[in-house]
Design a protein around this motif. Sequence first.
Motif, PDB file in Angstrom:
ATOM      1  N   SER A 293       8.174  -2.695  -9.378  1.00  0.00           N
ATOM      2  CA  SER A 293       7.405  -1.455  -9.543  1.00  0.00           C
ATOM      3  C   SER A 293       6.401  -1.559 -10.688  1.00  0.00           C
ATOM      4  O   SER A 293       5.382  -0.865 -10.692  1.00  0.00           O
ATOM      5  CB  SER A 293       8.353  -0.278  -9.790  1.00  0.00           C
ATOM      6  OG  SER A 293       9.126  -0.492 -10.962  1.00  0.00           O
ATOM      7  N   ASP A 296       3.205  -3.076  -9.142  1.00  0.00           N
ATOM      8  CA  ASP A 296       2.758  -2.472  -7.893  1.00  0.00           C
ATOM      9  C   ASP A 296       1.935  -1.232  -8.216  1.00  0.00           C
ATOM     10  O   ASP A 296       2.447  -0.256  -8.757  1.00  0.00           O
ATOM     11  CB  ASP A 296       3.965  -2.103  -7.028  1.00  0.00           C
ATOM     12  CG  ASP A 296       3.562  -1.619  -5.641  1.00  0.00           C
ATOM     13  OD1 ASP A 296       2.343  -1.503  -5.387  1.00  0.00           O
ATOM     14  OD2 ASP A 296       4.459  -1.361  -4.817  1.00  0.00           O
ATOM     15  N   ARG A 297       0.654  -1.280  -7.881  1.00  0.00           N
ATOM     16  CA  ARG A 297      -0.221  -0.137  -8.165  1.00  0.00           C
ATOM     17  C   ARG A 297       0.244   1.112  -7.432  1.00  0.00           C
ATOM     18  O   ARG A 297       0.117   2.228  -7.934  1.00  0.00           O
ATOM     19  CB  ARG A 297      -1.661  -0.461  -7.750  1.00  0.00           C
ATOM     20  CG  ARG A 297      -2.314  -1.562  -8.565  1.00  0.00           C
ATOM     21  CD  ARG A 297      -3.762  -1.742  -8.141  1.00  0.00           C
ATOM     22  NE  ARG A 297      -4.386  -2.884  -8.778  1.00  0.00           N
ATOM     23  CZ  ARG A 297      -4.951  -2.842  -9.971  1.00  0.00           C
ATOM     24  NH1 ARG A 297      -4.970  -1.719 -10.645  1.00  0.00           N
ATOM     25  NH2 ARG A 297      -5.513  -3.927 -10.487  1.00  0.00           N
ATOM     26  N   ASN A 298       0.764   0.940  -6.218  1.00  0.00           N
ATOM     27  CA  ASN A 298       1.188   2.093  -5.427  1.00  0.00           C
ATOM     28  C   ASN A 298       2.353   2.826  -6.071  1.00  0.00           C
ATOM     29  O   ASN A 298       2.609   3.985  -5.753  1.00  0.00           O
ATOM     30  CB  ASN A 298       1.572   1.648  -4.013  1.00  0.00           C
ATOM     31  CG  ASN A 298       0.398   1.059  -3.260  1.00  0.00           C
ATOM     32  OD1 ASN A 298      -0.744   1.459  -3.482  1.00  0.00           O
ATOM     33  ND2 ASN A 298       0.662   0.110  -2.374  1.00  0.00           N
ATOM     34  N   GLN A 299       3.099   2.147  -6.936  1.00  0.00           N
ATOM     35  CA  GLN A 299       4.223   2.774  -7.619  1.00  0.00           C
ATOM     36  C   GLN A 299       3.891   3.107  -9.072  1.00  0.00           C
ATOM     37  O   GLN A 299       4.782   3.351  -9.875  1.00  0.00           O
ATOM     38  CB  GLN A 299       5.451   1.854  -7.565  1.00  0.00           C
ATOM     39  CG  GLN A 299       5.905   1.508  -6.158  1.00  0.00           C
ATOM     40  CD  GLN A 299       7.179   0.682  -6.146  1.00  0.00           C
ATOM     41  OE1 GLN A 299       8.133   0.980  -6.854  1.00  0.00           O
ATOM     42  NE2 GLN A 299       7.202  -0.363  -5.330  1.00  0.00           N
ATOM     43  N   GLY A 300       2.606   3.109  -9.384  1.00  0.00           N
ATOM     44  CA  GLY A 300       2.189   3.455 -10.742  1.00  0.00           C
ATOM     45  C   GLY A 300       2.422   2.360 -11.751  1.00  0.00           C
ATOM     46  O   GLY A 300       2.566   2.642 -12.951  1.00  0.00           O
TER      47      GLY A 300
END
Length: 615
Positions: A293, A296-300
């Motif tokens: 995470s 991972d950009r999608n998870q901030g």
Amino acid sequence: MSNTAAEAASNNGFSLTGLGTPVLLFMMLIMVVMPLPPLALDIFFTFNIALAIIVLLVSIYAQRPLDFGVFPTVLLIATLLRLALNVASTRVVLMKGHDGTDAAQEIASEADFYGAMDGASKFVRGDAVAGILILFINIIGGFAVGVLQHNLSAGEAAHNYVLLTIGDGLVAQIPSLLLSTATAIIVTRVSGSQDVGNAVGEQLLSNPKVLAITAALIGIMGLVPGMPNLVFLSLAALLGSMAYLKSQPEKTTVEEAPAETSAPLPVENKELSWDDVSSVDEIGLEVGYRLISMVDRNQGGELLPRIKGIRKKLSQELGFLVHAVHIRDNLNLSPNEYRITFHDVTVGQGEIHPGRDLAINPGQVYGELDGIATKDPTFGLDATWIDNSQRDDAQAKGYTVVDCPTVIATHLSQLIKNHAHELIGQDGVQQLLDKLAQSSPKLVENLVPNVLSLGDITKVMQNLLEDGVPIRDVRSIAEALAESGGKGQDTDTLTSRVRMALGGTIFQTINGIENEMAVIVLDSQLEQILQGATQGNIGGMEPTLIENMINQLRQASAQLEAEGKTPVLLVASHIRLFLSRLLKSRMDNFYILAYEEIPASKNIKVVATVGNQAA
């Protein structure tokens, strides 16, 4: 007539080619503004469904999205056609709905036929809004027209117009469903050499055991009374035949070669190529699954922008473009572990605890902290993993508190600095020279390859970076090499000459803007012994000499660090390289300079002399 003239005449002449789309658009306009007879409406509905099926099949068999490059245009036209048909059918419903059950029965039969598709119509996209509006217009408007204009009873009007509306809506939704399916297929197409039909056929029908078992089960079911026996048994026979054919080995015909030119058949069907050789990552970061995470950009995740900032900062400081960091997860690591690699060789690793902060003991703190005791992975200092709520208390006690992304980012940054000389090669040096050639073309032209080879220049650059000297000033480096260099020159000697030319840069890198530098020196007797060692005379070096010298240097270095100063050892130029290699693995954050590298405008202050006890 010339070819050009012929082409011009052809382009200017009238041709029927390409009129299909404009004609179709014109017909859609007619459908919107003029009433259509029911027969014409049926023809257009059938054409609309056929068009949707064609689009769907073309999408299925397209191997790449670009194989159906006109799909957006076709999709737009088909959507407009469907909306135009909705408007036209609404007009028919409102004008002919009062005719009663004869017209309604025809639409109702269509509704029964397409009823199974009703649930799937939820997949339609933007034009569903227009469909919903038309639905309400048909029901409400039709009911009002039937009651007020044609004097139908409320029940009869509701029955006729609602039934007509349902049939009209379902007929219109079938093309919408097909086009939406085609859209999903074309935008999710994976590049490859097979269409969907071939891929499904190979994966479902390639295993003869699966086919044989399926044939047996279907055959048994076909023997049950009351079942469609002929269909089941026929399908079982077909599957059994396919299983038999699949189980037979393929026959390969090999022509007999003449005896004198006979050669063995290749063992592998496909020859190896360079594509089968995996490349090495210049800089790699591997993380355990609990740390995914963070990257991972999608998870901030906060680590990616920090790494980008580190690359930019270090590229500016060191003077060359730092390679991109290849980040991937590694299930062989513990969940909270990370590993940093250069050229696929591990250079550092650590373990962090997401959701906690790392409180680092800089050397003088006022109290202990509750948490998980550990070591700072970057500098090896004592540290404690604490809860976020303890941050203020830890800072008040003198601890340096950082979050998890900062721990990894700092570790990566320090390792890149320490191993910078391993991260630049001839390609990187050539890029530096190419950039210099834009402003100083003659300098670069005379230097490479007339004076030095690219390999020699690269080695000098690597030596500088290994000593912690940035190579930003490429012009000064090139000029020093052009003046001192020559083919066959020792790269260590060339490095010493370049260091003298970069004296100002070296001084500022260590001492900042201060004009006076605190230094440690060696006494003359020890320098003479070390000079003899560099020339091959090791008779004067006692076994404990080096150990005693290092101990004294560590004591003097600790004193300077306690005063907030960077430890620097100042020696004669002919022993600087020898001492640098000797102390590199034994002294951290320690610089060794030659007297000739101190600019004339700067001052030095001797704070310690090493050698009296060592000698």
